[in-house]
Scaffold this motif. Structure first.
Motif, PDB file in Angstrom:
ATOM      1  N   MET A 227       0.540 -10.861  -6.234  1.00 42.37           N
ATOM      2  CA  MET A 227       1.440 -10.140  -7.118  1.00 42.37           C
ATOM      3  C   MET A 227       1.096 -10.420  -8.582  1.00 42.37           C
TER       4      MET A 227
ATOM      5  N   HIS B  40       3.870 -12.001 -12.053  1.00 45.75           N
ATOM      6  CA  HIS B  40       4.904 -12.537 -11.169  1.00 45.75           C
ATOM      7  C   HIS B  40       5.735 -13.603 -11.882  1.00 45.75           C
TER       8      HIS B  40
ATOM      9  N   ARG C   4       8.590  -3.761  -0.864  1.00 47.99           N
ATOM     10  CA  ARG C   4       9.722  -4.198  -1.679  1.00 47.99           C
ATOM     11  C   ARG C   4       9.870  -5.699  -1.478  1.00 47.99           C
TER      12      ARG C   4
ATOM     13  N   ASP D  49      11.952 -12.655  -9.347  1.00 48.33           N
ATOM     14  CA  ASP D  49      10.976 -11.571  -9.324  1.00 48.33           C
ATOM     15  C   ASP D  49      11.407 -10.579  -8.269  1.00 48.33           C
TER      16      ASP D  49
ATOM     17  N   ARG E 263      10.510  -6.566  -7.121  1.00 50.05           N
ATOM     18  CA  ARG E 263       9.563  -5.499  -7.430  1.00 50.05           C
ATOM     19  C   ARG E 263       9.409  -4.542  -6.262  1.00 50.05           C
ATOM     20  N   THR E 264       8.941  -3.341  -6.627  1.00 54.12           N
ATOM     21  CA  THR E 264       8.479  -2.350  -5.667  1.00 54.12           C
ATOM     22  C   THR E 264       7.010  -2.102  -5.949  1.00 54.12           C
ATOM     23  N   VAL E 265       6.198  -2.209  -4.904  1.00 54.77           N
ATOM     24  CA  VAL E 265       4.755  -2.020  -5.017  1.00 54.77           C
ATOM     25  C   VAL E 265       4.361  -0.814  -4.190  1.00 54.77           C
TER      26      VAL E 265
ATOM     27  N   ARG F 265      -2.819   1.203  -7.517  1.00 53.18           N
ATOM     28  CA  ARG F 265      -1.633   0.394  -7.227  1.00 53.18           C
ATOM     29  C   ARG F 265      -0.693   0.439  -8.414  1.00 53.18           C
TER      30      ARG F 265
ATOM     31  N   ASP G  21       3.127  -1.384  -9.771  1.00 51.01           N
ATOM     32  CA  ASP G  21       4.194  -2.371  -9.588  1.00 51.01           C
ATOM     33  C   ASP G  21       5.324  -2.073 -10.554  1.00 51.01           C
ATOM     34  N   ASP G  22       6.520  -1.936 -10.014  1.00 56.00           N
ATOM     35  CA  ASP G  22       7.736  -1.760 -10.810  1.00 56.00           C
ATOM     36  C   ASP G  22       8.522  -3.059 -10.690  1.00 56.00           C
ATOM     37  N   ILE G  23       8.577  -3.845 -11.758  1.00 59.26           N
ATOM     38  CA  ILE G  23       8.978  -5.246 -11.671  1.00 59.26           C
ATOM     39  C   ILE G  23      10.176  -5.546 -12.579  1.00 59.26           C
TER      40      ILE G  23
ATOM     41  N   LYS H 163       6.449  -2.235 -15.936  1.00 63.69           N
ATOM     42  CA  LYS H 163       5.760  -1.238 -15.119  1.00 63.69           C
ATOM     43  C   LYS H 163       4.272  -1.422 -15.357  1.00 63.69           C
TER      44      LYS H 163
END
Length: 696
Positions: free
Chosen positions: A126, A129, A311, A337, A339-341, A368, A370-372, A394
Motif C-alpha cells: 500500500m 500508508h 477495501r 488508514d 482506502r479503496t484500491v 492502479r 488508491d482513494d485514501i 487520491k
C-alpha cells in the motif's frame, strides 16, 4: 551517532529439447506461443495470474515454489511461510495482526518497501500508508489455498514496477481442491485455528469456498488476544490459459500488541522479558476484495486481464518512546488508514519468427488507483488527545511495458524490455500548507541473457533500472505537521534504482538444483516517510553487493534437503562522518532443512533459520545479536484421509530477538532528553501445536 525511528527504521537505514529446424525463409507471421523448453531448473514461469506466456526463467534468482512445498514448512505465523523465498527473513515486532517486517538482499524492508507482494493478482503493498510506505499485510493469506509462489529479485523484469526493486513475490491461489479439507489446531499460549475448505461443481465451472478462524494470546504478559476471521469464495471456469475466475475475499482481525521494549527496562527488572511498557497498544484491521482473472489463447497469442477492487482499513496504537515527547501523557500514538484500491493488469503475449529467429513478445498495461483517508493522532490508552495530521489522498499510476525474448541458438537467448511509469496524485491536508498535487514519470529499460544449457547448466546475466515511490505526502509537504510552522523540504515522488546480476543454475548432479547469483543494487536515495512523526526524512544514496547460494536436493522420492545462504554488503555511498553502514541491513542470512513423507504414512520436517547480526547505527558501534531458530514437524497420514500433525516451534527454546532497534526513549524518572538504548522484541519461546485434519 544517529538515533533512528523505531517502527520505521532509518531508510534501509531504518524504514533441452531440440528446437525445430528453422525455415530457410524468414517470416513475421504471428504464431501461437510454443511450450517453453525445459531449462536447467526444470520449471517454467507463468500462471493464471502472475504473467502472460510460458517463458523460461531469465535470472538465476528466479524461482517457483509449489503450494505443497510451502505448506510442508512449520511456522509460527502465516507470514513466516514466505521464508521459503531464498534469503528472505520475515519477523514480527508487534501484535499478530500487524504486517510483518521483511529483510532481503541487505534491506531492512520495513513492512514491505521494495518487496512487491501480490496474492491472486492483487497487490498487497500500500503506497502512502498510515504506518509505512509499501505496507504489505499478508495475514489474510490462507496457506492451504496456495498453488504456487513465483519469486523474482532485482529490477530486471518489465512487468514489475513499484516496490519490486529488491524482489517480487507473486502468490497464486488454486481454483479447485482435490479434496475437501477440515482442520483443527490447538497449541501453546492459547493458540486455536479452525479451517474448512472445499470445491464443488457449479454449472459449467467450479465453486471453491474456504473459511478460517484464529485465536491466540501468545506468551506475553499482556495477552495478544488475536481474533481473526478469514474467508474466500471463488468461481472458476476453464483453464489458466482459457478461462476465468471471480473471487471474493474477506478478512478481519483485532489484537493487543507487546511492541519492542527498551532493553534496560528488562535489565533493571521494570518488566520481564515478555512484558509490555504500554498494555494498551494494539490494533484492528480488515480487508475485503473482489477480483477477476480472464485468459484466452488463440492463433494470435495469449491475452490475460486481471481486475480488482480492494477495501482495507487499519488502526494501530503504538508507543515506542514512552515518555520522551510527552512526559505527562506518554507517547502513544494512533495511525489510521482507510482506502479503496482499484486496478487493472492486462497483457498480451505472442510468438513471432523474424529473420529465422524465434521470439516471444509480451506487452502490458497496468493501472492502479488508491482513494485514501489517512491520519496520525496522539493518544493515551487508545483515547485521542490531539490530531497531528489528517489527509485525504487520491493517488494513481499507469505503467506501460513490453519485453521480447529471442532464442538465437539452442544455447543463447536474450530478453530486452522497457517500462514507462507515470504517478500522480493530490493531497488535501488538514494543514493547508501541506496540500497539493504531485506527479512524476520514469522510463526503465531492462535486459537479460541466458547461455546454455550445457551439461544441464545455464548461465544468466541481467541488468535493469527500477523505482520505488515515496509517500505522496512527502512530495507536497511544506511545514512540520506537529507545529504547523517549521519549514520542511519536499522530496521526489519517485526514486530511481538500478541493479545487475550474474548467476548460474545447474542440475548436473541428479536430484540437486543449485544456483549461485551475485548482484549489485543501487538507490539514488533511500527516502522514508516516517509515519510515527508525519514527516518525510531524506536519506543518502546506497549500494548493496551480495551473493546468494540456493540448493535443493531430492535425495529420495520421499525426502528433500534444502540449504540457502546469502551475504550482502550494504553501505551508503556518499561520505558522512557518522558512518556509512546502513542500520538494520543484515549481512548474513541462512536457512535449511529436511522434509520427508509421501501421500500416506509418516511425514515431517526440521528447519533452521539464521538471521545474522546487523549494524544498528551508521558507525557500526552498536550491533544486533544474531538469531538461530529451529522448527520441527512430525505427523502421520492415514489411508482414509485423516492426518495428525505436531509442530514444535523454536525447538531449542532460543532466547533471542525477533527484531532490534537503537534509538532514544524515556522511562519515568529518566533524564528529560531520554536514553539511547537497544529496543527489542523477543522471539517467542518453545511452543507446540497439534493439528487434526481430514480430507473427504
Amino acid at each position: 551517532m544517529t538515533v533512528t525511528s523505531p517502527d520505521n527504521p532509518p531508510p534501509k537505514r531504518t524504514k533441452p529439447t531440440p528446437r525445430p529446424a528453422r525455415s530457410a525463409r524468414s517470416t513475421t507471421a504471428v504464431q501461437p506461443i510454443p511450450p517453453a523448453a525445459p531449462s536447467a531448473s526444470g520449471v517454467t514461469s507463468g500462471s493464471a495470474t502472475s504473467g502472460p506466456g510460458n517463458l523460461q526463467p531469465t535470472a538465476a534468482s528466479e524461482k517457483i515454489i509449489s503450494g505443497e512445498e510451502l505448506n510442508a514448512r512449520p511456522a509460527a505465523r502465516v507470514g513466516e511461510l514466505l521464508e521459503a523465498v531464498p534469503g528472505l527473513i520475515v519477523t514480527q515486532h508487534s501484535g499478530e495482526g500487524k504486517a510483518n517486517q521483511y529483510f532481503l538482499r541487505g534491506f531492512n524492508l520495513d513492512h514491505g518497501t521494495d518487496l512487491a507482494i501480490s496474492v491472486d493478482g492483487m497487490p498487497v503493498n500500500m503506497p502512502t500508508h498510515g504506518h509505512g510506505q509499501g505496507y504489505a499485510d499478508i495475514n489474510f493469506l490462507i496457506p492451504e489455498l496456495v498453488q504456487s509462489v513465483n519469486v523474482r529479485k532485482g529490477p530486471y523484469f518489465a512487468d514489475k514496477s513499484d516496490f519490486a526493486s529488491a524482489g517480487a513475490v507473486d502468490i497464486d491461489y488454486v481454483s479447485k481442491l482435490p479434496n475437501n479439507i477440515a482442520e483443527l489446531t490447538f497449541g501453546s499460549f492459547g493458540y486455536q485455528r479452525a479451517l474448512a475448505a472445499g470445491s464443488t461443481a457449479a454449472g459449467n465451472g467450479t465453486l471453491l469456498t474456504a473459511f478460517e478462524a484464529d485465536k491466540y494470546n501468545g506468551p506475553w504478559d499482556v495477552p495478544d488476544n488475536v481474533r481473526k476471521l478469514n474467508g474466500v469464495l471463488r468461481y472458476s471456469q476453464g483453464t489458466a490459459t482459457d478461462g476465468f475466475t471471480l473471487s471474493a475475499m474477506a478478512y478481519a482481525n483485532g489484537w493487543n500488541a507487546t511492541d519492542q521494549v527498551a532493553q534496560r527496562a528488562i535489565d533493571q527488572g521494570v518488566i520481564g522479558r515478555l512484558g509490555s511498557l504500554d498494555p494498551t497498544d494494539g490494533g484492528t484491521s480488515s480487508r475485503f476484495s473482489l477480483s477477476s482473472n480472464w485468459a484466452q489463447s488463440s492463433a494470435y497469442g495469449e491475452t490475460k486481464v486481471n481486475a480488482y477492487v480492494i477495501r482495507s482499513s487499519l488502526q494501530l496504537f503504538n508507543d515506542f518512546t514512552y515518555f520522551l515527547d510527552d512526559p505527562v501523557n506518554g507517547d502513544q500514538f494512533s495511525q489510521t488508514d482507510r482506502r479503496t484500491v482499484y486496478g487493472l493488469d492486462a497483457s498480451h503475449a505472442f510468438a513471432v519468427r523474424f529473420a529465422g529467429i524465434e521470439t516471444q513478445t509480451r506487452v502490458g498495461l497496468q493501472t492502479r488507483g488508491d482513494d485514501i483517508d489517512v491520519g496520525l493522532f496522539k493518544t493515551i490508552a487508545r483515547e485521542t488527545l490531539s490530531i497531528v495530521r489528517e489527509d485525504s489522498v487520491k493517488e494513481g499510476n499507469v505503467g506501460l511495458w513490453a519485453d521480447t525474448t529471442a532464442r538465437w541458438t539452442d544455447w543463447l537467448r536474450t530478453t530486452v524490455g522497457i517500462r514507462e511509469d507515470y504517478f500522480a496524485g493530490r493531497v488535501v491536508s488538514d494543514t493547508p500548507q501541506n496540500s497539493g498535487n504531485a506527479q512524476a514519470s520514469m522510463t526503465s529499460p531492462k535486459a537479460g541473457i541466458v547461455l546454455g544449457p550445457w551439461y544441464r547448466t545455464e548461465f544468466y546475466g541481467n541488468a535493469g533500472y527500477g523505482l520505488h515511490s515515496n509517500d505522496i505526502r512527502g512530495a507536497t509537504i511544506t511545514v512540520d505537521p506537529n507545529d504547523k510552522v517549521t519549514p520542511l523540504d519536499r522530496v521526489p515522488l519517485l526514486v530511481r534504482s538500478k541493479g545487475a546480476e550474474i548467476g548460474i543454475r545447474t542440475k548436473v548432479i541428479d536430484g540437486l538444483t543449485s544456483t549461485l547469483a551475485v548482484f549489485v543494487l543501487d538507490f539514488d536515495s533511500e527516502l522514508l516517510f516516517v509515519g510515527d512523526a508525519g514527516t518525510t526524512e531524506p536519506s543518502r544514496p546506497s549500494r548493496r553487493l551480495g551473493v546468494e547460494w540456493t540448493n535443493q536436493y531430492k535425495m529420495l522420492p520421499w525426502m528433500t534437503f534444502d540449504f540457502d545462504l546469502a551475504y550482502t554488503r550494504a553501505r551508503f555511498t556518499n561520505f558522512d562522518p557518522v558512518g556509512d553502514f546502513i542500520p538494520g541491513a543484515p549481512a548474513w542470512v541462512a536457512s535449511g532443512g529436511v522434509t520427508f513423507g509421501a501421500d500416506s504414512g509418516w511425514f515431517g520436517a526440521l528447519r533452521g533459520r539464521y538471521f545474522g547480526p546487523r549494524p544498528l547505527i551508521e558507525d557500526d558501534s552498536v550491533r544486533s545479536q544474531p538469531s538461530l531458530i529451529f522448527n520441527a514437524r512430525a505427523g502421520y497420514k492415514f489411508d482414509n484421509g485423516l492426518r495428525m500433525q505436531l509442530d514444535v516451534l523454536n525447538l531449542f527454546n532460543a532466547k533471542t530477538n525477533e527484531i532490534e532497534y537503537y534509538y532514544l526513549s524515556r522511562l519515568p524518572g529518566e533524564p528529560i532528553d531520554g536514553v539511547a538504548d537497544r529496543h527489542v522484541h523477543p522471539a517467542e519461546p518453545l511452543a507446540v501445536r497439534l493439528t487434526l485434519a481430514a480430507k473427504f
